[in-house]
Structures are given as structure tokens and as C-alpha cells.
Enzyme design. Structure first.
Site, short mmCIF file in Angstrom:
data_model
loop_
_atom_site.label_atom_id
_atom_site.label_comp_id
_atom_site.label_asym_id
_atom_site.label_seq_id
_atom_site.Cartn_x
_atom_site.Cartn_y
_atom_site.Cartn_z
N LYS A 122 0.85 -1.20 0.00
CA LYS A 122 0.00 0.00 0.00
C LYS A 122 0.88 1.24 0.00
O LYS A 122 1.52 1.56 1.01
CB LYS A 122 -0.90 0.03 1.24
CG LYS A 122 -1.96 1.12 1.13
CD LYS A 122 -2.52 1.56 2.45
CE LYS A 122 -1.78 2.69 3.09
NZ LYS A 122 -1.77 3.93 2.34
N GLY A 125 6.55 4.90 8.50
CA GLY A 125 5.71 6.08 8.61
C GLY A 125 6.01 6.81 9.91
O GLY A 125 7.09 6.63 10.50
N SER A 126 5.07 7.58 10.38
CA SER A 126 5.30 8.40 11.56
C SER A 126 5.24 7.55 12.84
O SER A 126 4.61 6.48 12.86
CB SER A 126 4.26 9.51 11.63
OG SER A 126 2.98 8.93 11.77
N THR A 127 5.85 8.07 13.87
CA THR A 127 5.82 7.36 15.16
C THR A 127 4.39 7.26 15.68
O THR A 127 3.98 6.22 16.22
CB THR A 127 6.75 8.08 16.16
OG1 THR A 127 8.10 7.90 15.68
CG2 THR A 127 6.64 7.52 17.57
N GLY A 181 2.76 4.56 13.80
CA GLY A 181 3.44 3.31 14.16
C GLY A 181 2.88 2.72 15.46
O GLY A 181 2.75 1.50 15.58
N GLU A 220 9.52 1.26 10.93
CA GLU A 220 10.55 2.27 10.63
C GLU A 220 9.87 3.62 10.80
O GLU A 220 9.04 3.99 9.97
CB GLU A 220 11.05 2.11 9.19
CG GLU A 220 11.74 0.81 8.91
CD GLU A 220 13.07 0.68 9.60
OE1 GLU A 220 13.62 1.71 10.07
OE2 GLU A 220 13.57 -0.45 9.70
N CYS A 244 13.33 10.82 6.99
CA CYS A 244 13.23 10.36 8.38
C CYS A 244 14.56 10.59 9.09
O CYS A 244 14.59 10.88 10.27
CB CYS A 244 12.86 8.89 8.42
SG CYS A 244 13.93 7.88 7.39
N GLU A 286 9.69 16.24 15.42
CA GLU A 286 10.00 16.03 14.00
C GLU A 286 9.16 17.00 13.16
O GLU A 286 7.93 16.96 13.19
CB GLU A 286 9.69 14.59 13.59
CG GLU A 286 10.11 14.30 12.17
CD GLU A 286 9.76 12.88 11.72
OE1 GLU A 286 8.60 12.47 11.92
OE2 GLU A 286 10.62 12.21 11.14
P1 NAD Z 1 2.05 8.31 8.23
O1 NAD Z 1 2.35 7.55 9.46
O2 NAD Z 1 0.98 9.34 8.26
O3 NAD Z 1 1.64 7.32 7.04
C1 NAD Z 1 2.48 6.26 6.63
C2 NAD Z 1 1.66 5.24 5.88
O4 NAD Z 1 0.73 4.65 6.80
C3 NAD Z 1 0.80 5.82 4.75
O5 NAD Z 1 0.76 4.87 3.69
C4 NAD Z 1 -0.57 5.96 5.40
O6 NAD Z 1 -1.63 5.95 4.47
C5 NAD Z 1 -0.60 4.73 6.29
N1 NAD Z 1 -1.52 4.80 7.44
C6 NAD Z 1 -2.10 5.89 8.00
N2 NAD Z 1 -2.84 5.53 9.06
C7 NAD Z 1 -2.73 4.19 9.18
C8 NAD Z 1 -3.25 3.24 10.10
N3 NAD Z 1 -4.04 3.59 11.11
N4 NAD Z 1 -2.90 1.95 9.94
C9 NAD Z 1 -2.09 1.57 8.94
N5 NAD Z 1 -1.56 2.43 8.02
C10 NAD Z 1 -1.88 3.73 8.16
O7 NAD Z 1 3.45 8.91 7.76
P2 NAD Z 1 3.74 9.87 6.53
O8 NAD Z 1 3.35 11.25 6.89
O9 NAD Z 1 3.24 9.24 5.28
O10 NAD Z 1 5.35 9.77 6.48
C11 NAD Z 1 6.20 10.57 7.20
C12 NAD Z 1 6.73 9.83 8.39
O11 NAD Z 1 7.41 8.65 7.99
C13 NAD Z 1 7.77 10.64 9.16
O12 NAD Z 1 7.52 10.54 10.53
C14 NAD Z 1 9.08 9.96 8.81
O13 NAD Z 1 10.09 10.15 9.75
C15 NAD Z 1 8.65 8.55 8.67
N6 NAD Z 1 9.63 7.82 7.87
C16 NAD Z 1 10.43 6.89 8.48
C17 NAD Z 1 11.40 6.21 7.76
C18 NAD Z 1 12.32 5.20 8.40
O14 NAD Z 1 12.92 4.41 7.68
N7 NAD Z 1 12.47 5.21 9.71
C19 NAD Z 1 11.53 6.47 6.40
C20 NAD Z 1 10.71 7.42 5.81
C21 NAD Z 1 9.75 8.08 6.55
#
Ligand code: NAD
Length: 495
Positions: A179, A232-234, A237, A254, A288, A389
Site C-alpha cells: 500500500k 511512517g510516523s511514530t 506506528g 521504521e 526520516c 519532527e
Molecule cells: P504516516 O504515518 O501518516 O503514514 C504512513 C503510511 O501509513 C501511509 O501509507 C498511510 O496511508 C498509512 N496509514 C495511515 N494511518 C494508518 C493506520 N491507522 N494503519 C495503517 N496504516 C496507516 O506517515 P507519513 O506522513 O506518510 O510519512 C512521514 C513519516 O514517515 C515521518 O515521521 C518519517 O520520519 C517517517 N519515515 C520513516 C522512515 C524510516 O525508515 N524510519 C523512512 C521514511 C519516513
């Protein structure tokens, strides 16, 4: 390749189809606001269909029990196809995400390397031979694919982060429901086409797109999925971990970061300034592992800030498709608003603005694009802009006196993803690197991300590692195999 105004489909069980309810949403170019594609809006029934296809492909056994060397060839073929199409894929990523062309081209090279690395790893997912627990036994372990993987990725490195999951999962023999993020689905769709062309059997890689958070939630909840690989975001996560716990899925996370660049008085000033500049403004700070906190020893502080400010003024912000551009667009309006609000918070908290803090003025067609100027603040470590962040081109400078202060400041964070240490004293650099609690420390360089080098977080930056050989383990289960080799039959009851 997806062309402008295209209508995209879902990949389910080897077939391309629209969302069951016919729904779509509009995906646009953040640099210009131009519509890019009508993207299929998957509903719960589409997720069910994609998971059923992945489950069927796994349970049928063809892919998981295929000779690893054959799987390896297919993964290597994906690398070759991506290399062949890298110019077009890079341009598609630029238009969907807003990143610069030079950044996207670099990512395509890293993606090819990733598939090549895991093609090699497919034949090396070794089990172990264990010293016999009794003389009459042989004991060993097998590594078997974990099953159906739900791979959920964010928008900042769409194809790269999808590949960090898809490549090892395929190599290990798993099947996948991928996804992409709502704002950047297009290269994941191209990846689906490439996988089929490379010979990945139908149902092994499924791609579902949609604009809602529920789509990811349904994947995490789904009882027929065995593992969630999430980036994604903490905040999200934590929801993913809690939801996945209901069905005891395996989970790797991650997550976010607030990574420091620690610069000592004895650093090479030019190298540290150039590295710290790239460390925050690369990908418009939407990384990130962005080095968003620059911790400076008192003796170098003023010279560093002056040199950093001078260099920042030379950065070109704007047209992502111009190879000369250094800082492209912010991918989403919400993210643009967030960056703006953090700049206001910084000023309100009393951080001293050094430069930036506003959008640049750009000519057409970028006047309605989402851009933010490189920004820097002198901050106190307690300021929110120095702790939270921001995920944009905003850096904070914080002063420290000695090595112990530097380590304490670097560790004063809920996050623990990455750090850079700048010092010509290699003993000190290594001491500090060991004392900083994070997954990756780069000495005298802003970045250290390569296939083969595990990447992931300590603390609230998540758990599990991507990109390493050990990553194969997180897509595998360990099966213990015991064989009785005694001369007489086993008869514990002796009755
Ligand atoms: P996000 O957490 O909003 O979304 C990430 C993904 O999760 C998207 O595909 C989103 O549609 C999906 N999602 C949203 N709600 C969900 C739920 N309840 N259950 C399952 N999936 C869900 O993050 P974002 O704004 O897309 O990305 C930015 C974040 O990602 C930043 O915090 C960044 O630091 C982090 N990031 C981490 C790494 C790493 O390797 N550590 C790499 C890149 C980005």
C-alpha cells in the site's frame, strides 16, 4: 509508464482492475498543482480480495517453495527492468512527490542496488546446524518465509521505501500486499507492472491504492496477513503496533526521527558545513533521518553558522525537474502547513530566526506549488522545534561545551534513528558514536544508507532493521528440525 491524466488501477491476483465500487481520487503534482492521475480508491472489499490473492499465492506453495536461485533470478530481473526504466521512473517520482530530479535519479540507482542485493541474499537465508542436544539426535533450523506481508509506506521516498520491503520479502519467498501513501501511489503501480514482467507469479505482489487512513488500518487488522512491514510516523506506528497485536502479527516499524549532526571544534569546517547542509535540506528535509538538530561546540559555533548561512543562500529552490535545483517541493499541503506552523512556534518560543521561515517567491507555473525556503533557527534544546519532527527544510542550531554535553544533548530525544559526528579526532568520533543511542551513526558524512548496512531505529524510531542481510530474518520464521538417529527405536515410557 503512467502518463498525465491517467486512470490507475489496483493489482490484485495478477490482474489490473478498478476499485470494486468504482471510486477514484485525484493525485496531483505538488510543484504545480496540476492533476496527474485519477487513482483507484480501494475499499475494504478490495483489501479482502488483495489479501485473499496473496494468501492463495502463498498457500499454493509455488513461490515460497520455489528454488531460491530461481526466485533470485526474478528479483534480479526486477533490478534490470528498473535500471532500464530509471529515467522515466525518476521523472514520474518527481511529478508525484515534488522531489528534485537529481534526488530521484539517485534513488533509482539505490533501488536497483537494493533488488540486486536481495537477489543475492535469496540463496543465503541460511539456517543453522546445532550441536546435537543428545548423541542420538541431529538438530538444525530452516528459514521459511513468514507468509503474507502487508507493506505500508509513506510518501517521502515512495519507490525506494516500497523496494526496501518488497525486495527482501520476495527474496524470502513471501507474498505481499503493498500500500503506497495516498499522495504518491504512481511508482508503486509501475513496480507492480515490473514485477509481473519479471516473472513474479500472479498474486505474489498485489498493489492497493487509496486516499484514506482506513485502507492501511484494514491491512493491519486483516487476520490472513502474517506480518506488517510499516514505514511512517511514530504516531501511526504506535497505532499499527497496537492493532497488529490483536492478531499477534509480526511487525517491523521504521518511524520518525530528530537526528543530530554533532560538530566538534576540531571538525573540518568545510566538510561539516557541506554535510550538515545536505543532511537537512536534501529532499526538502522530508527524510526520516534528516539531521534536523545541528549541535555545535562553542569554539566553532559562530564560524559554522556564518558559513552555513552563506552556503544556504546559494541553494536553488523551485522547479523539481530542473537538474540544477537543490530543494524541490513539499509533497502535501498538510505537510506545508505543518512546516509553517513549526516556524511560527519557533518564533513564539523565542528561538532566533537566522534565515528562511517562509515560502520562496517563484514564477509560474510554480506560484501555486508547495515550496518552503531553507530555514534555520538558533534554539534552546527545550524548544519544540529542537525536539519534535518537523519533516521539512528547517534546522536548529544548539550550542554545547564539551563531549559529555554533546552526548547528553544528542540522546535527549524520544527518537533514535540516526546521527552524524563531525570531528578529525577519530578516537573521539568513535567514542561519541558508541555513546549515542540510535540505529546508525555516520562519522564525517551526512548519510550512511547502503544495501547491506542495516537501517532502523532505537527508542521511538521503531524496531527491526531494513536493508541488511538480517532483514531476511524478519521475513522468515525459524523452523527447528530434529531427527532421531539412534539405533534402537525411541521408547520413553518403556511399557
Ligand atoms: P504516516 O504515518 O501518516 O503514514 C504512513 C503510511 O501509513 C501511509 O501509507 C498511510 O496511508 C498509512 N496509514 C495511515 N494511518 C494508518 C493506520 N491507522 N494503519 C495503517 N496504516 C496507516 O506517515 P507519513 O506522513 O506518510 O510519512 C512521514 C513519516 O514517515 C515521518 O515521521 C518519517 O520520519 C517517517 N519515515 C520513516 C522512515 C524510516 O525508515 N524510519 C523512512 C521514511 C519516513
Amino acid at each position: 509508464m503512467i502518463s498525465e491524466k491517467a486512470k490507475t488501477q489496483l493489482l490484485i491476483g495478477g490482474e489490473w482492475r478498478g476499485a470494486e465500487n468504482g471510486g477514484t481520487y485525484e493525485d496531483s503534482n505538488p510543484a504545480t498543482g496540476a492533476a496527474l492521475a485519477d487513482v483507484a480508491e480501494a475499499s475494504k472489499s478490495d483489501v479482502d480480495a488483495a489479501v485473499a490473492a496473496a494468501r492463495k499465492a502463498f498457500d499454493a506453495g509455488k513461490w515460497p517453495s520455489m528454488a531460491a536461485s530461481r526466485r533470485a533470478k526474478i528479483v534480479a530481473k526486477m533490478a534490470a527492468l528498473i535500471a532500464e526504466r530509471s529515467e522515466a521512473l525518476a521523472l514520474l517520482e518527481v511529478r508525484d512527490n515534488g522531489k528534485t530530479l537529481s534526488t530521484a535519479k539517485g534513488e533509482m540507482g539505490a533501488i536497483v542496488d537494493c533488488y540486486e542485493f536481495y537477489a543475492g541474499a535469496a540463496t543465503k537465508n541460511y539456517g543453522e546446524t546445532i550441536p546435537p542436544p543428545l548423541p542420538t539426535y541431529l538438530a538444525s533450523t530452516l528459514r521459511e518465509p513468514v507468509g503474507v506481508v502487508g507493506a505500508i509506506v509513506p510518501w517521502n521516498f515512495p519507490l525506494l521505501l516500497a523496494s526496501w520491503k518488497v525486495a527482501p520479502a520476495l527474496a524470502a519467498g513471501c507474498t505481499i500486499v503493498l500500500k503506497p501513501a495516498p499522495a504518491t501511489p504512481l511508482t508503486a503501480i509501475e513496480l507492480g507492472k515490473i514485477a509481473l514482467e519479471a516473472g513474479v507469479p500472479e498474486g505474489v505482489l498485489n498493489v492497493v491504492t487509496g486516499s484514506t487512513r482506513e485502507l492501511g488500518q484494514w491491512i493491519v487488522e486483516h487476520p490472513a496477513i502474517d506480518k506488517i512491514a510499516f514505514t511512517g510516523s511514530t504516531a501511526t506506528g504506535k497505532i499499527v503496533a497496537a492493532t497488529a497485536a490483536q492478531t499477534l502479527k509480526r511487525v517491523t516499524l521504521e518511524l520518525g526521527g530528530k537526528s543530530p549532526s554533532v560538530v566538534f571544534d576540531d571538525a573540518d569546517l568545510d566538510g561539516a558545513v557541506a554535510g550538515a547542509l545536505y543532511g537537512i535540506y536534501y529532499n526538502a528535509g522530508q527524510t526520516c533521518e534528516a539531521r534536523s538538530r545541528v549541535l555545535l561546540q562553542a569554539g566553532i559555533y559562530d564560524r559554522f553558522v556564518a558559513a552555513f548561512t552563506e552556503k544556504s543562500a546559494k541553494l536553488r529552490v523551485g522547479n523539481p525537474e530542473d537538474p540544477q535545483t537543490h530543494v524541490g517541493a513539499i509533497t502535501m499541503r498538510e505537510q506545508h502547513e505543518k512546516i509553517k506552523s513549526y516556524c511560527q512556534i519557533g518564533a513564539f518560543e523565542g528561538a532566533k530566526a537566522i534565515f528562511g521561515g517562509c515560502p520562496p517567491s517563484l514564477a509560474d507555473p510554480f506560484t501555486s506549488g508547495l515550496f518552503w525556503s531553507p530555514t534555520a533557527f538558533e534554539a534552546d534544546p527545550s524548544h519544540r522545534i529542537a525536539r519534535e519532527e518537523i519533516f521539512g527544510p528547517v534546522v536548529t542550531f544548539v550550542r554545547f561545551e564539551n563531549e559529555a554535553d554533546a552526548v547528553a544533548l544528542a540522546n535527549d530525544s524520544d527518537y533514535g534513528l540516526s546521527a552524524s559526528v563531525w570531528s578529525q579526532n577519530i578516537g573521539r568520533a568513535n567514542r561519541v558514536a558508541r555513546a549515542v543511542r540510535c540505529g546508525t551513526v555516520a562519522i564525517n558524512t551526512p548519510y550512511a544508507i547502503f544495501p547491506g548496512v542495516p537501517f532502523g531505529g532505537y527508542k521511538q524510531s521503531g524496531y527491526g532493521r531494513e536493508l541488511g542481510i538480517e532483514t531476511m530474518r524478519s521475513y522468515s520464521e525459524t523452523k527447528s528440525l530434529l531427527t532421531y538417529v539412534g539405533e534402537k527405536p525411541m521408547d520413553p515410557f518403556r511399557v
